[in-house]
Motif scaffolding. Sequence first.
Motif, short mmCIF file in Angstrom:
data_model
loop_
_atom_site.label_atom_id
_atom_site.label_comp_id
_atom_site.label_asym_id
_atom_site.label_seq_id
_atom_site.Cartn_x
_atom_site.Cartn_y
_atom_site.Cartn_z
N LEU A 1 0.86 -1.19 0.00
CA LEU A 1 0.00 0.00 0.00
C LEU A 1 0.90 1.24 0.00
O LEU A 1 1.53 1.55 1.01
N ASP A 2 0.95 1.95 -1.12
CA ASP A 2 1.83 3.13 -1.21
C ASP A 2 1.40 4.01 -2.37
O ASP A 2 1.35 3.55 -3.52
N ARG B 1 -2.15 1.54 -5.09
CA ARG B 1 -1.72 2.94 -5.06
C ARG B 1 -2.75 3.84 -4.37
O ARG B 1 -2.51 5.03 -4.19
N SER B 2 -3.92 3.28 -4.04
CA SER B 2 -4.98 4.06 -3.39
C SER B 2 -5.85 3.12 -2.58
O SER B 2 -5.73 1.89 -2.67
N ALA B 3 -6.77 3.71 -1.82
CA ALA B 3 -7.71 2.90 -1.03
C ALA B 3 -8.61 2.08 -1.95
O ALA B 3 -8.99 0.94 -1.62
N MET B 4 -8.96 2.63 -3.12
CA MET B 4 -9.79 1.91 -4.09
C MET B 4 -9.06 0.66 -4.58
O MET B 4 -9.66 -0.42 -4.69
N ASP B 5 -7.76 0.81 -4.88
CA ASP B 5 -6.96 -0.35 -5.31
C ASP B 5 -6.92 -1.41 -4.21
O ASP B 5 -7.05 -2.61 -4.48
N ALA B 6 -6.73 -0.95 -2.96
CA ALA B 6 -6.67 -1.90 -1.85
C ALA B 6 -7.98 -2.67 -1.72
O ALA B 6 -7.97 -3.90 -1.51
N ALA B 7 -9.11 -1.98 -1.89
CA ALA B 7 -10.42 -2.65 -1.81
C ALA B 7 -10.57 -3.69 -2.91
O ALA B 7 -11.11 -4.79 -2.68
N ALA B 8 -10.05 -3.36 -4.11
CA ALA B 8 -10.15 -4.30 -5.23
C ALA B 8 -9.35 -5.56 -4.95
O ALA B 8 -9.81 -6.69 -5.22
N TYR B 9 -8.15 -5.40 -4.40
CA TYR B 9 -7.32 -6.57 -4.08
C TYR B 9 -7.96 -7.41 -2.98
O TYR B 9 -7.89 -8.65 -3.00
N LEU B 10 -8.60 -6.75 -2.02
CA LEU B 10 -9.28 -7.50 -0.95
C LEU B 10 -10.46 -8.29 -1.51
O LEU B 10 -10.69 -9.45 -1.11
N ALA C 1 2.92 -1.35 4.25
CA ALA C 1 2.11 -0.14 4.13
C ALA C 1 2.96 1.10 4.37
O ALA C 1 3.77 1.13 5.30
N ALA C 2 2.77 2.11 3.52
CA ALA C 2 3.36 3.43 3.77
C ALA C 2 2.53 4.13 4.84
O ALA C 2 1.44 3.68 5.20
N GLU C 3 3.03 5.26 5.35
CA GLU C 3 2.28 5.98 6.39
C GLU C 3 1.01 6.61 5.84
O GLU C 3 0.06 6.83 6.57
N LYS C 4 1.01 6.91 4.52
CA LYS C 4 -0.14 7.56 3.92
C LYS C 4 -0.57 6.81 2.67
O LYS C 4 0.26 6.27 1.94
N LEU C 5 -1.88 6.78 2.41
CA LEU C 5 -2.42 6.15 1.23
C LEU C 5 -3.57 7.02 0.72
O LEU C 5 -4.45 7.44 1.49
N GLU C 6 -3.56 7.28 -0.56
CA GLU C 6 -4.58 8.14 -1.15
C GLU C 6 -5.98 7.56 -0.90
O GLU C 6 -6.25 6.39 -1.15
N GLY C 7 -6.86 8.42 -0.39
CA GLY C 7 -8.25 8.02 -0.19
C GLY C 7 -8.53 7.31 1.10
O GLY C 7 -9.65 6.79 1.29
N ALA C 8 -7.56 7.27 2.02
CA ALA C 8 -7.79 6.55 3.27
C ALA C 8 -6.97 7.15 4.40
O ALA C 8 -5.89 7.70 4.18
N GLU C 9 -7.51 7.02 5.63
CA GLU C 9 -6.75 7.32 6.84
C GLU C 9 -6.15 6.01 7.30
O GLU C 9 -6.84 5.08 7.69
N MET C 10 -4.79 5.90 7.20
CA MET C 10 -4.14 4.62 7.40
C MET C 10 -4.44 4.02 8.77
O MET C 10 -4.61 2.80 8.91
N ALA C 11 -4.52 4.86 9.80
CA ALA C 11 -4.78 4.35 11.14
C ALA C 11 -6.16 3.70 11.24
O ALA C 11 -6.40 2.87 12.12
N LEU C 12 -7.08 4.10 10.36
CA LEU C 12 -8.42 3.48 10.34
C LEU C 12 -8.47 2.31 9.37
O LEU C 12 -9.22 1.34 9.60
N LEU C 13 -7.70 2.38 8.28
CA LEU C 13 -7.73 1.32 7.26
C LEU C 13 -7.06 0.04 7.75
O LEU C 13 -7.55 -1.07 7.49
#
Length: 624
Positions: free
Chosen positions: A362-363, A387-396, A411-423
Motif C-alpha cells: 500500500l503506497d 496505489r490508493s484505497a480503491m486499489d486496496a479494496a479491489a485486491y481485498l 504499508a506506507a504511512e499515507k495512502l490516497e483516499g484513506a486514513e491509514m490508522a483506520l484502514l
Amino acid sequence: MPDNRPFSQWDASSLPVIAFAPTSHAVLYHNPAAAHLEPGGLIAGLPSEERAALLSALDGQSGDPVFLHAGGEVYSPLMLPAGGCTLCLFQAVTGYYNRTRDALDQALMASEAKTTFLSEMSHDIRTPMGAIAGLTDIALSQPGSPTKVTECLKKIKVASEHMMSLLNEVLDMSRIESGRVQIQPEPTNLSDLLHEILIVARPQADSGGLRFVLEMGRIARENLVLDSVRLKQVCLNLLSNAIKYTPRGGRVDMAFAVLPAGDGDSVTMHVQVKDNGIGMSREFLMKLFTPFEREEKSSVHKIQGTGLGMTITKNLIELMGGQIQVESETDKGSCFTLDLPFTAAPDPDIDGSLEGCKVLLLDSDARQGDLTLSLLKELGMECDWARSAMDAAAYLNDCDLFGTRYQFLLAAEKLEGAEMALLLPELRNRLGQDLPILLLTDSDWSQIEYVFTRSGVDGHIPLPLFKSKLASLLSSYAGGAGRGAPPAEVRCNLSGLRLLLAEDNDLNREIAVELIGESGALIDCAEDGRQAVDMFQNSSPGYYDAILMDVQMPVLGGLDATRELRALARPDAKSVPIIAMTANAFVEDVKKSLEAGMDAHISKPLDIDKVLSTIDSLARGRRP
C-alpha cells in the motif's frame, strides 16, 4: 666633497653601506651596492614610522628591530660607529620579513578570531543559561499550576540541550587540534545509518517549513566498515546548517550513493547536501573552514552557532581519508560535496525462504513504490501494489473471490483516499490475525509506534529501503514470527534489582537515584570509590545486580575502584556488571573504562532510557 678614503674598504662589499654624519644625519659615504637606495633621499623617502626608527638607531637609541622598505626590498640596518660617524650596513631580509609578517598576521587573526569567539560564546552560553535560570524561577513561583511547570521544564530541557551542543563543539575542536580524536571503524549497515540521519534531519526541515528531498544513487555495497558516529556527525552538521540557513519555503536536497572504487572491496561514498538558502559570499568562502569564523551578516547573527562546526566537519572528513568541496553564492544557496573512501564489509546471506511469497503493498508514492516493487522482485517475491484505497479494496475483493493469500502486507504511512490508522485495523480483520503488517517509514519509530501498533501494525521497515535490510526484516516476520509481542515500554521495569551507585556529587547522585528509582530498582549509594569497594565487599555474593560507577571521585577513582572490585576473591566479583556513568565522553575514555574491567560506558548528562536499558540487558542477562 667628502673624503671617502676611510671607507674605501667597503667599496667592494656586496652589502649596501652608507655612512651618516652625527646629528645632521647627512650622507658622508655610500658604496656602489647602496646606489639603488638613493642614499641622499633615503631618510626622507621612508614611511614616517620607519624614518623615526632609523633616526633613533643612528642616534644610538636602542629599541625594537628596525625594518626598512627601500629599493623594492626590506632591509635590517646594522649600526657601526666609525670615526665620528655611523656606518649603516643594510642587510636584505625580505624573505624572512614576509614569512614572519605572514605568521604574525595569522597569529593576530587567530587571536582576534578567538577573542571574538569568546565574546560570542559568552553570549551564546549566557542565552540558554539565562533561559534556564528564568524558567526555573517561573516554575518555582507557580507550584499550584502543574501545566505551567511542565511547560517550563520542557523549555529548560531544550535550552540545556542547546548549551550541551555548544560545549560539545568546543571540546571536539580542542581534541581535534591536539590530535586526540580517533576514528573507530566497524562494520555498519547503511540502511540503519541513513535512517538515523534522516529521522533527525527531516523533522528539523519540516519544522522550518522546508521541503526535504533525498536522492538515492547507486548503492554498490550495503555494509561498509566505517565510524558511524563520526560520519553521522559530519552529515548532520551539513544538513542542520543547510536547514538553519534556508528560509521557510525553501528546499534542502541530499544525494547519497556508494560507488565502486577499483577492484575488490574498495568503495567511495558520495554525499551531496544542497540548499537554496542565504548562501555565502566569495570572501567568506575563503575562511569557511577557519575556526571561530562566522559571516558578518545580520541574517547569520540571528542564528545560534559557534563558528566551529565546519572546521570540525572538515577535520573529521580528512581523518576518514575523504575530501569536501563547497560551492556557494549569496542569496542563491550552497552545495557541499563529500567523497569518502571505505572498505565494504561482507553482506549477509539472503533468506531463500522468501522466494515465492506474496506481498500486498500500500503506497501512493510512485517513486518509492517502484523501488519497493523492484527489491521484492529481486528477492523472488510476488507483489500486488495498491496505489490508493480503491486499489486496496479491489485486491481485498479478489482475495475473497479467488482465495488469494498474502504472506506480508507492507504499508506506507499515507495512502490516497484513506486514513491509514483506520484502514489498517479493517485490513487486519479481513486478512487474518497472523498476517505480518509492516510499516514502511522514514519517521522515528518511537514517535509513531503507539498509534500504529494499536492499528494492527507488527513492526516497521526503515526508509530509505535497502535490499539486505528488507530481506532481514521480512525473514524475521515470516510465518507470523515476531507477532503478538506487546509494544516496548518507553522505560524498563527494573523491579527486583538492587544497584550500587558510586557518585561523589550530591546533585548528580540525587538525580540518578530519582530517575533510576522510578524503574523500581533499589539503590544503595557510595560517595567515593573506596566506599563502593567496601560496601560490595561487605555484602553477600549476588546481593548487587549491577554497579553504577562515576570515574572521577575523591579517595579512590572509578577506574581504580573497578580494578579492586574485579580482583576480589569472591564468586561475583568477576561477573557483576559495572557501568561507567561519567562526564568523560570520548573514545579513549570508553577504552579506559573497558580496560579497567567495566562492562559499559554511559556519558553524562545521562540519557535515562539508555541507562535503564543497559542495566536491564546486563543485570538480567546474568540471572538464571
